[in-house]
Design a protein around this motif. Structure first.
Motif, PDB file in Angstrom:
ATOM      1  N   GLY A  25       0.809  -1.221   0.000  1.00  0.00           N
ATOM      2  CA  GLY A  25       0.000   0.000   0.000  1.00  0.00           C
ATOM      3  C   GLY A  25       0.844   1.273   0.000  1.00  0.00           C
ATOM      4  N   GLY A  26       2.142   1.126  -0.146  1.00  0.00           N
ATOM      5  CA  GLY A  26       3.014   2.304  -0.219  1.00  0.00           C
ATOM      6  C   GLY A  26       3.485   2.805   1.139  1.00  0.00           C
ATOM      7  N   GLY A  27       3.270   2.003   2.193  1.00  0.00           N
ATOM      8  CA  GLY A  27       3.678   2.427   3.534  1.00  0.00           C
ATOM      9  C   GLY A  27       5.133   2.110   3.844  1.00  0.00           C
ATOM     10  N   LEU A  28       5.562   2.579   5.010  1.00  0.00           N
ATOM     11  CA  LEU A  28       6.945   2.356   5.463  1.00  0.00           C
ATOM     12  C   LEU A  28       6.958   1.333   6.592  1.00  0.00           C
ATOM     13  N   VAL A  29       7.805   0.316   6.438  1.00  0.00           N
ATOM     14  CA  VAL A  29       7.900  -0.759   7.425  1.00  0.00           C
ATOM     15  C   VAL A  29       9.343  -0.893   7.903  1.00  0.00           C
ATOM     16  N   ALA A  30       9.546  -0.801   9.201  1.00  0.00           N
ATOM     17  CA  ALA A  30      10.872  -1.126   9.746  1.00  0.00           C
ATOM     18  C   ALA A  30      10.927  -2.632   9.945  1.00  0.00           C
ATOM     19  N   PHE A  31      11.992  -3.242   9.453  1.00  0.00           N
ATOM     20  CA  PHE A  31      12.097  -4.705   9.532  1.00  0.00           C
ATOM     21  C   PHE A  31      13.509  -5.097   9.975  1.00  0.00           C
ATOM     22  N   PRO A  32      13.610  -6.275  10.615  1.00  0.00           N
ATOM     23  CA  PRO A  32      14.921  -6.687  11.108  1.00  0.00           C
ATOM     24  C   PRO A  32      15.789  -7.248   9.988  1.00  0.00           C
ATOM     25  N   TYR A  37      18.299  -2.763  11.857  1.00  0.00           N
ATOM     26  CA  TYR A  37      16.938  -2.672  11.311  1.00  0.00           C
ATOM     27  C   TYR A  37      16.924  -1.734  10.106  1.00  0.00           C
ATOM     28  N   GLY A  38      16.165  -2.120   9.083  1.00  0.00           N
ATOM     29  CA  GLY A  38      16.023  -1.291   7.902  1.00  0.00           C
ATOM     30  C   GLY A  38      14.674  -0.598   7.886  1.00  0.00           C
ATOM     31  N   LEU A  39      14.597   0.548   7.205  1.00  0.00           N
ATOM     32  CA  LEU A  39      13.323   1.240   7.015  1.00  0.00           C
ATOM     33  C   LEU A  39      12.912   1.008   5.570  1.00  0.00           C
ATOM     34  N   GLY A  40      12.012   0.046   5.368  1.00  0.00           N
ATOM     35  CA  GLY A  40      11.728  -0.423   4.023  1.00  0.00           C
ATOM     36  C   GLY A  40      10.574   0.289   3.347  1.00  0.00           C
ATOM     37  N   ALA A  41      10.724   0.453   2.029  1.00  0.00           N
ATOM     38  CA  ALA A  41       9.662   0.985   1.172  1.00  0.00           C
ATOM     39  C   ALA A  41       9.753   0.263  -0.167  1.00  0.00           C
ATOM     40  N   ASP A  42       8.617   0.149  -0.847  1.00  0.00           N
ATOM     41  CA  ASP A  42       8.615  -0.407  -2.203  1.00  0.00           C
ATOM     42  C   ASP A  42       9.526   0.458  -3.071  1.00  0.00           C
ATOM     43  N   ALA A  43      10.607  -0.141  -3.569  1.00  0.00           N
ATOM     44  CA  ALA A  43      11.604   0.634  -4.324  1.00  0.00           C
ATOM     45  C   ALA A  43      11.014   1.243  -5.586  1.00  0.00           C
ATOM     46  N   HIS A 157      14.720   0.352  19.647  1.00  0.00           N
ATOM     47  CA  HIS A 157      15.503   1.494  19.139  1.00  0.00           C
ATOM     48  C   HIS A 157      14.740   2.192  18.015  1.00  0.00           C
ATOM     49  N   VAL A 158      14.134   1.392  17.126  1.00  0.00           N
ATOM     50  CA  VAL A 158      13.390   1.981  16.001  1.00  0.00           C
ATOM     51  C   VAL A 158      12.209   2.776  16.538  1.00  0.00           C
ATOM     52  N   GLU A 159      11.515   2.175  17.484  1.00  0.00           N
ATOM     53  CA  GLU A 159      10.326   2.839  18.011  1.00  0.00           C
ATOM     54  C   GLU A 159      10.707   4.174  18.654  1.00  0.00           C
ATOM     55  N   ALA A 160      11.818   4.182  19.381  1.00  0.00           N
ATOM     56  CA  ALA A 160      12.252   5.417  20.034  1.00  0.00           C
ATOM     57  C   ALA A 160      12.610   6.494  19.009  1.00  0.00           C
ATOM     58  N   ASP A 161      13.245   6.096  17.905  1.00  0.00           N
ATOM     59  CA  ASP A 161      13.704   7.078  16.908  1.00  0.00           C
ATOM     60  C   ASP A 161      12.587   7.518  15.970  1.00  0.00           C
ATOM     61  N   LEU A 162      11.862   6.553  15.410  1.00  0.00           N
ATOM     62  CA  LEU A 162      10.978   6.825  14.262  1.00  0.00           C
ATOM     63  C   LEU A 162       9.539   6.401  14.477  1.00  0.00           C
ATOM     64  N   GLY A 163       9.248   5.843  15.665  1.00  0.00           N
ATOM     65  CA  GLY A 163       7.936   5.230  15.914  1.00  0.00           C
ATOM     66  C   GLY A 163       6.756   6.059  15.469  1.00  0.00           C
ATOM     67  N   ALA A 164       6.826   7.363  15.699  1.00  0.00           N
ATOM     68  CA  ALA A 164       5.665   8.207  15.406  1.00  0.00           C
ATOM     69  C   ALA A 164       5.477   8.443  13.909  1.00  0.00           C
ATOM     70  N   ASP A 165       6.506   8.190  13.114  1.00  0.00           N
ATOM     71  CA  ASP A 165       6.472   8.614  11.708  1.00  0.00           C
ATOM     72  C   ASP A 165       6.348   7.484  10.702  1.00  0.00           C
ATOM     73  N   ILE A 166       6.344   6.233  11.168  1.00  0.00           N
ATOM     74  CA  ILE A 166       6.301   5.132  10.207  1.00  0.00           C
ATOM     75  C   ILE A 166       5.065   4.262  10.464  1.00  0.00           C
ATOM     76  N   ASP A 167       4.805   3.315   9.557  1.00  0.00           N
ATOM     77  CA  ASP A 167       3.520   2.625   9.601  1.00  0.00           C
ATOM     78  C   ASP A 167       3.546   1.303  10.347  1.00  0.00           C
ATOM     79  N   PHE A 168       4.691   0.666  10.394  1.00  0.00           N
ATOM     80  CA  PHE A 168       4.728  -0.665  11.006  1.00  0.00           C
ATOM     81  C   PHE A 168       6.162  -1.013  11.386  1.00  0.00           C
ATOM     82  N   ILE A 169       6.300  -1.681  12.538  1.00  0.00           N
ATOM     83  CA  ILE A 169       7.612  -2.210  12.936  1.00  0.00           C
ATOM     84  C   ILE A 169       7.470  -3.719  13.088  1.00  0.00           C
ATOM     85  N   LEU A 170       8.258  -4.446  12.346  1.00  0.00           N
ATOM     86  CA  LEU A 170       8.263  -5.915  12.470  1.00  0.00           C
ATOM     87  C   LEU A 170       9.389  -6.274  13.439  1.00  0.00           C
ATOM     88  N   ASP A 171       9.021  -6.822  14.583  1.00  0.00           N
ATOM     89  CA  ASP A 171      10.007  -7.093  15.628  1.00  0.00           C
ATOM     90  C   ASP A 171      10.613  -8.473  15.426  1.00  0.00           C
TER      91      ASP A 171
END
Ligand code: TXA
Ligand code: MG
Length: 335
Positions: A25-32, A37-43, A157-171
């Motif tokens: 759907g074009g969202g941003l996902v942090a993944f391990p 951890y990477g901040l992934g988007a559809d390239a 760490h991801v949640e502390a840095d970017l939690g408010a600005d991204i769509d999903f964190i895969l732990d």
């Protein structure tokens, strides 16, 4: 809004499904990944890629790494695969090695910061591979931290840095390597390491059967972390030549009123002053790499204004640790 992470003990496949649908759907996902951890988007989604740069606060000329599910799809993203790339992929993928190659037309210039080359890797973390395989495209993913700061090695760490600005964190738990991938440039005549990382220079030389040339710094190649104060905690980091001097220096700086963090070798005496936070360098280099960024964050949490460290031996993973410490120290360090 941040969707809460699915913990490693929760329903992992549900987390992977959610991550993939957010990405589609074009969202941003942090993944391990095994490195950080990477901040992934559809390239291939320009809006999603633009949002990665915006969220990180990263200049759009600073290219992103493309993550793919297997070496079998490499040919979709590069115009030519040299023998050296076949060799390194066979040895190190999935794993902490990124190769810079000539991009194919499928790679948007927004991902490469306008360069005709693309940095590309297959990560080995099982959840990263599951997401990439199910997504069936490529994810543009920088480390999931604000530009210039310390990379995240766990979901908190991801949640502390970017939690408010991204769509999903895969732990996916804590990263097993802990420093970023090694970047090797295969787009010119001689393979060149642009950034030391999770695969050592020595291992790459053995795989290629020849020594690597030293990198040539030019104004046109975006050498990773070449911006001053990359990978830096809030505290000022000072690299001390001789680790035996660390306790005395920490004592002196603390007596001048600073809150000091010191990263001491296992065998040296602790500094027992309330203004000095002591952490220990793990005896194994692999453990030092794995915990380095968490230790730098811990010094920040203790409010340290100054962090004193000494260099590890620059062999194997030690080269990546030394590189990150030098960059954290910034141009002031003369080590
Ligand atoms: O381990 C890693 O590599 C992690 C995980 C998430 O995969 N990613 C990572 O990405 O460290 P990032 O964006 O923080 O660092 C990627 C570096 C950038 O500093 C950039 O300069 C370099 O890769 N890079 C990307 N494309 C390049 C290219 N075409 N030529 C030279 N350097 C490139
Ligand atoms: Mg980064």
């Amino acid at each position: 809004m941040t969707v809460k992470p699915t913990g490693p003990l929760g329903d992992v496949s549900e987390g992977v499904d959610q991550a993939v649908s957010v990405l589609r759907g074009g969202g941003l996902v942090a993944f391990p990944t095994e490195t950080v951890y990477g901040l992934g988007a559809d390239a291939e989604n320009p809006q999603a890629v633009a949002r990665v740069f915006a969220v990180k606060g990263r200049p759009t000329t600073h290219p992103l790494i493309l993550h793919i599910p297997s070496a079998d799809t490499l040919g979709d993203w590069v115009s030519e695969i040299p023998d050296s790339a076949h060799t390194l992929a066979a040895h190190f993928w999935p794993g902490p090695l990124t190769m810079v190659l000539q991009r194919s037309q499928r790679v948007p210039l927004a991902v490469t910061g306008g360069l005709e080359t693309v940095a590309i890797r297959v990560p080995s973390h099982p959840l990263a591979l599951e997401v990439l395989t199910a997504f069936a495209g490529a994810l543009a993913a920088p480390s999931a931290n604000r530009f210039g700061s310390v990379s995240p090695t766990c979901a908190a760490h991801v949640e502390a840095d970017l939690g408010a600005d991204i769509d999903f964190i895969l732990d996916g738990g804590s990263c097993s390597v802990g420093v970023e991938s090694t970047i090797v440039d295969l787009s010119g005549t001689d393979p060149t390491i642009l950034r030391p990382g999770g695969v050592s220079r020595e291992e790459i030389e053995v795989a290629l059967g020849r020594p690597l040339v030293a990198p040539v710094m030019t104004g046109t190649v975006r050498v990773p972390g070449s911006h001053a104060l990359h990978y830096a905690p809030r505290a000022s980091v000072v690299v001390v030549a001789n680790s035996a001097d660390l306790p005395e220096m920490a004592t002196r700086e603390a007596s001048s009123g600073l809150r000091v963090g010191v990263l001491l070798p296992a065998d040296s005496d602790a500094v027992s002053l309330p203004q000095v936070k002591t952490l220990r360098v793990p005896s194994e280099t692999i453990d030092f790499a794995r915990t380095l960024y968490a230790m730098l964050r811990e010094f920040d949490q203790h409010g340290c204004q100054l962090v004193l460290v000494s260099m590890p031996d620059e062999v194997g993973l030690g080269a990546a640790i030394a590189d990150r410490l030098r960059r954290a120290a910034g141009p002031r360090s003369d080590d």
